[in-house]
Design a protein around this motif. Structure first.
Motif, PDB file in Angstrom:
ATOM      1  N   ILE A  39      15.835 -70.930  54.323  1.00  0.00           N
ATOM      2  CA  ILE A  39      16.439 -70.209  53.199  1.00  0.00           C
ATOM      3  C   ILE A  39      17.227 -71.122  52.283  1.00  0.00           C
ATOM      4  CG2 ILE A  39      18.134 -68.416  52.606  1.00  0.00           C
ATOM      5  CD1 ILE A  39      17.342 -67.047  55.277  1.00  0.00           C
ATOM      6  N   GLU A  40      17.937 -72.074  52.858  1.00  0.00           N
ATOM      7  CA  GLU A  40      18.920 -72.829  52.082  1.00  0.00           C
ATOM      8  C   GLU A  40      18.467 -74.223  51.639  1.00  0.00           C
ATOM      9  OE1 GLU A  40      21.329 -71.268  51.049  1.00  0.00           O
ATOM     10  OE2 GLU A  40      21.937 -69.744  52.479  1.00  0.00           O
ATOM     11  N   ILE A  41      17.575 -74.872  52.393  1.00  0.00           N
ATOM     12  CA  ILE A  41      17.203 -76.249  52.067  1.00  0.00           C
ATOM     13  C   ILE A  41      15.979 -76.254  51.163  1.00  0.00           C
ATOM     14  CG2 ILE A  41      16.474 -78.481  52.985  1.00  0.00           C
ATOM     15  CD1 ILE A  41      18.076 -77.913  55.461  1.00  0.00           C
ATOM     16  N   SER A  42      16.150 -76.703  49.944  1.00  0.00           N
ATOM     17  CA  SER A  42      15.123 -76.555  48.909  1.00  0.00           C
ATOM     18  C   SER A  42      13.919 -77.463  49.111  1.00  0.00           C
ATOM     19  CB  SER A  42      15.741 -76.816  47.530  1.00  0.00           C
ATOM     20  OG  SER A  42      16.274 -78.126  47.473  1.00  0.00           O
ATOM     21  N   ASN A  43      14.105 -78.588  49.826  1.00  0.00           N
ATOM     22  CA  ASN A  43      12.983 -79.523  49.931  1.00  0.00           C
ATOM     23  C   ASN A  43      12.158 -79.335  51.207  1.00  0.00           C
ATOM     24  OD1 ASN A  43      14.757 -80.446  51.791  1.00  0.00           O
ATOM     25  ND2 ASN A  43      14.833 -82.572  51.088  1.00  0.00           N
ATOM     26  N   SER A  44      12.373 -78.218  51.909  1.00  0.00           N
ATOM     27  CA  SER A  44      11.570 -77.950  53.095  1.00  0.00           C
ATOM     28  C   SER A  44      10.323 -77.154  52.706  1.00  0.00           C
ATOM     29  CB  SER A  44      12.386 -77.153  54.122  1.00  0.00           C
ATOM     30  OG  SER A  44      12.705 -75.879  53.609  1.00  0.00           O
ATOM     31  N   ASN A  45       9.253 -77.309  53.482  1.00  0.00           N
ATOM     32  CA  ASN A  45       8.048 -76.508  53.280  1.00  0.00           C
ATOM     33  C   ASN A  45       8.285 -75.163  53.955  1.00  0.00           C
ATOM     34  OD1 ASN A  45       5.443 -75.304  53.497  1.00  0.00           O
ATOM     35  ND2 ASN A  45       4.546 -77.331  53.112  1.00  0.00           N
ATOM     36  N   ARG A  46       8.769 -74.231  53.197  1.00  0.00           N
ATOM     37  CA  ARG A  46       9.296 -72.998  53.780  1.00  0.00           C
ATOM     38  C   ARG A  46       8.217 -72.141  54.436  1.00  0.00           C
ATOM     39  NH1 ARG A  46      13.926 -71.241  49.309  1.00  0.00           N
ATOM     40  NH2 ARG A  46      14.809 -73.301  49.087  1.00  0.00           N
ATOM     41  N   HIS A  47       7.053 -72.107  53.833  1.00  0.00           N
ATOM     42  CA  HIS A  47       5.977 -71.291  54.391  1.00  0.00           C
ATOM     43  C   HIS A  47       5.572 -71.819  55.761  1.00  0.00           C
ATOM     44  CE1 HIS A  47       1.672 -69.482  53.869  1.00  0.00           C
ATOM     45  NE2 HIS A  47       2.335 -68.955  54.865  1.00  0.00           N
ATOM     46  N   GLU A  48       5.348 -73.122  55.866  1.00  0.00           N
ATOM     47  CA  GLU A  48       4.974 -73.712  57.144  1.00  0.00           C
ATOM     48  C   GLU A  48       6.108 -73.587  58.165  1.00  0.00           C
ATOM     49  OE1 GLU A  48       3.654 -77.688  56.686  1.00  0.00           O
ATOM     50  OE2 GLU A  48       1.896 -77.161  55.467  1.00  0.00           O
ATOM     51  N   ALA A  49       7.334 -73.699  57.695  1.00  0.00           N
ATOM     52  CA  ALA A  49       8.478 -73.581  58.604  1.00  0.00           C
ATOM     53  C   ALA A  49       8.571 -72.188  59.196  1.00  0.00           C
ATOM     54  CB  ALA A  49       9.764 -73.928  57.861  1.00  0.00           C
ATOM     55  N   LEU A  50       8.263 -71.168  58.393  1.00  0.00           N
ATOM     56  CA  LEU A  50       8.292 -69.797  58.899  1.00  0.00           C
ATOM     57  C   LEU A  50       7.223 -69.613  59.972  1.00  0.00           C
ATOM     58  CD1 LEU A  50       9.387 -66.941  58.796  1.00  0.00           C
ATOM     59  CD2 LEU A  50       7.863 -66.468  56.874  1.00  0.00           C
ATOM     60  N   THR A  51       6.043 -70.151  59.736  1.00  0.00           N
ATOM     61  CA  THR A  51       4.978 -70.095  60.745  1.00  0.00           C
ATOM     62  C   THR A  51       5.415 -70.805  62.024  1.00  0.00           C
ATOM     63  OG1 THR A  51       3.290 -70.082  58.997  1.00  0.00           O
ATOM     64  CG2 THR A  51       2.564 -70.697  61.220  1.00  0.00           C
ATOM     65  N   TRP A  52       6.062 -71.945  61.865  1.00  0.00           N
ATOM     66  CA  TRP A  52       6.515 -72.734  63.012  1.00  0.00           C
ATOM     67  C   TRP A  52       7.536 -71.967  63.829  1.00  0.00           C
ATOM     68  CZ3 TRP A  52      11.359 -75.351  63.803  1.00  0.00           C
ATOM     69  CH2 TRP A  52      11.363 -76.237  64.892  1.00  0.00           C
ATOM     70  N   LEU A  71       7.826 -68.751  64.197  1.00  0.00           N
ATOM     71  CA  LEU A  71       7.170 -67.680  64.944  1.00  0.00           C
ATOM     72  C   LEU A  71       6.394 -68.215  66.148  1.00  0.00           C
ATOM     73  CD1 LEU A  71       5.975 -65.500  61.941  1.00  0.00           C
ATOM     74  CD2 LEU A  71       7.640 -64.838  63.687  1.00  0.00           C
ATOM     75  N   GLU A  72       6.063 -69.492  66.125  1.00  0.00           N
ATOM     76  CA  GLU A  72       5.325 -70.099  67.236  1.00  0.00           C
ATOM     77  C   GLU A  72       6.242 -70.732  68.274  1.00  0.00           C
ATOM     78  OE1 GLU A  72       2.715 -72.799  65.285  1.00  0.00           O
ATOM     79  OE2 GLU A  72       1.309 -71.249  64.616  1.00  0.00           O
ATOM     80  N   LEU A  73       7.559 -70.759  67.984  1.00  0.00           N
ATOM     81  CA  LEU A  73       8.494 -71.361  68.929  1.00  0.00           C
ATOM     82  C   LEU A  73       8.529 -70.570  70.231  1.00  0.00           C
ATOM     83  CD1 LEU A  73      11.578 -72.213  66.669  1.00  0.00           C
ATOM     84  CD2 LEU A  73      10.022 -73.845  67.749  1.00  0.00           C
ATOM     85  N   ASN A  74       8.684 -71.278  71.321  1.00  0.00           N
ATOM     86  CA  ASN A  74       8.764 -70.636  72.626  1.00  0.00           C
ATOM     87  C   ASN A  74      10.212 -70.275  72.945  1.00  0.00           C
ATOM     88  OD1 ASN A  74       7.980 -69.652  75.145  1.00  0.00           O
ATOM     89  ND2 ASN A  74       8.243 -71.657  76.126  1.00  0.00           N
ATOM     90  N   ILE A  75      10.800 -69.466  72.090  1.00  0.00           N
ATOM     91  CA  ILE A  75      12.171 -69.010  72.290  1.00  0.00           C
ATOM     92  C   ILE A  75      12.226 -67.503  72.064  1.00  0.00           C
ATOM     93  CG2 ILE A  75      13.201 -71.201  71.603  1.00  0.00           C
ATOM     94  CD1 ILE A  75      13.870 -69.957  68.912  1.00  0.00           C
ATOM     95  N   TYR A  76      13.287 -66.900  72.553  1.00  0.00           N
ATOM     96  CA  TYR A  76      13.441 -65.457  72.393  1.00  0.00           C
ATOM     97  C   TYR A  76      13.862 -65.132  70.958  1.00  0.00           C
ATOM     98  CZ  TYR A  76      15.240 -60.721  72.716  1.00  0.00           C
ATOM     99  OH  TYR A  76      15.456 -59.389  72.485  1.00  0.00           O
ATOM    100  N   ILE A  77      13.127 -64.223  70.353  1.00  0.00           N
ATOM    101  CA  ILE A  77      13.485 -63.682  69.038  1.00  0.00           C
ATOM    102  C   ILE A  77      13.488 -62.167  69.175  1.00  0.00           C
ATOM    103  CG2 ILE A  77      12.863 -63.521  66.586  1.00  0.00           C
ATOM    104  CD1 ILE A  77      11.380 -66.154  66.839  1.00  0.00           C
ATOM    105  N   GLN A  78      14.524 -61.518  68.676  1.00  0.00           N
ATOM    106  CA  GLN A  78      14.598 -60.065  68.763  1.00  0.00           C
ATOM    107  C   GLN A  78      13.269 -59.449  68.309  1.00  0.00           C
ATOM    108  OE1 GLN A  78      17.916 -61.203  66.362  1.00  0.00           O
ATOM    109  NE2 GLN A  78      18.903 -59.241  66.826  1.00  0.00           N
ATOM    110  N   PRO A  79      12.708 -58.519  69.081  1.00  0.00           N
ATOM    111  CA  PRO A  79      11.399 -57.928  68.723  1.00  0.00           C
ATOM    112  C   PRO A  79      11.354 -57.394  67.295  1.00  0.00           C
ATOM    113  CG  PRO A  79      12.042 -57.249  70.928  1.00  0.00           C
ATOM    114  CD  PRO A  79      13.213 -57.987  70.349  1.00  0.00           C
TER     115      PRO A  79
END
Length: 346
Positions: free
Chosen positions: A217-230, A232-240
């Protein structure tokens, strides 16, 4: 013997100087005052003036304590002298209340560190520092409300870290991302001083998730679309509910990509999707708030942050602070005033 007493007398007077530079006449007045009050002194005013000037020049040439920076303007030959003399005078007179008045002045930070290192037991001073720090933003309801949010956020986090470390982590996150210029860089100084290790943040799943979402959300030079995909693929708990909302948002982005070509391309989210992602972060993770601060509130937050850093630097120095006082201070870092009141009632 008299030379030693004069040097000690000047050191004491120098320690009371809050300015880096002082006039020649001021130093000569100190010297004249010392000479005049000697038991065997029988000197006329004019002679006293001439002797004071000569002694000052001798001190400059032989002692090296002070140096003439410009015509009639003196300073210590090194700032460390002034800081050391100040700390020694404070310790000798137990002048803790006088010292803590300058807790928001950066140029006094070294004096604080020297003072606690000289004390046999620094409990009284560090407790006074803590009280003074809490007062800095105690009367600002808006800033207190954000401390409340941070406090409540810390209670919701499952972590091996202490609550004060978690509060410090989110406080620094808030300063860096939530305001325009309070922090120049995000180094987690406070959290690190309490045991947080940035290199192993992946082990703290919730902190890691919040950090990743904030980056998108905050860092302008990140590839935000790919980061969002990444994420969701993390092996961590995310609220359903949050995971489902993020997946829906990802599908929406893919559809927008196929229908339109926004100028920024895949490196940035479409504006409407960025707003939705921020709202999701606020709703489910209680992060990514935007601070609407006045210049004065920015200054207060900056003072509050730097003073807390100084307090932890003192605690982590080679000073002696009792285990009970150290624990009390660390437990109460970054607490809103209402929590202090609640603990007193209990």
């Amino acid at each position: 013997m008299k030379e030693t007493r004069l040097r000690e007398y000047l050191e004491k007077r120098y320690s009371q100087q809050k300015d880096y530079f002082f006039k020649q006449k001021t130093v000569e007045t100190y010297i004249a005052d010392f000479i005049y009050n000697l038991r065997d002194a029988h000197i006329e005013a004019k002679e006293l003036e001439l002797d004071s000037e000569a002694i000052l020049k001798s001190i400059e040439a032989q002692n090296g304590l002070v140096v003439e920076r410009a015509k009639g303007i003196y300073s210590f030959s090194h700032l460390t002298f002034q800081e050391y003399f100040s700390a020694r005078e404070i310790v000798a007179n137990s002048a803790w209340n006088s010292l803590v008045k300058d807790i928001t002045e950066r140029r006094w930070q070294e004096v604080f560190l020297l003072t606690v290192s000289m004390m046999r037991k620094a409990d009284d001073l560090v407790l006074l520092m803590k009280d003074k720090i809490d007062v800095i933003i105690s009367n600002d309801e808006y800033l207190q409300a954000f401390l409340v949010k941070i406090y409540e956020k810390s209670l919701s986090i499952k972590s091996r870290l202490s609550l004060s470390t978690i509060r410090s982590f989110y406080f620094e996150h808030l300063l860096f991302f939530g305001s325009d210029y309070v922090l120049d860089s995000l180094n987690y100084n406070l959290a690190s001083a309490l045991g947080f290790n940035l290199s192993s943040m992946e082990l703290e799943e919730e902190l890691f998730l919040d950090s990743c979402l904030t980056d998108i959300i905050e860092i302008s030079n990140s590839n935000r679309h790919e980061a969002l995909t990444w994420i969701l693929e993390l092996n961590i708990y995310i609220q359903p509910e949050l995971r489902k909302a993020l997946q829906d948002l990802q599908e929406e982005i893919i559809q927008l990509e196929s229908q339109t070509n926004w100028e920024d391309g895949r490196d940035n989210l479409p504006p409407e999707c960025e707003i939705k992602l921020r709202n999701l972060a606020i709703k489910y993770r209680k992060i990514c708030y935007k601070l609407e601060l006045s210049d004065y509130q920015h200054q207060l937050l900056s003072y509050y942050y730097e003073a807390n850093n100084l307090l932890l630097d003192c605690l982590n120095s080679d000073c002696y602070v009792s285990r009970e006082v150290r624990q009390e201070i660390e437990n109460n870092l970054m607490l809103p005033i209402r929590e202090f009141k609640n603990s007193q009632l209990q």
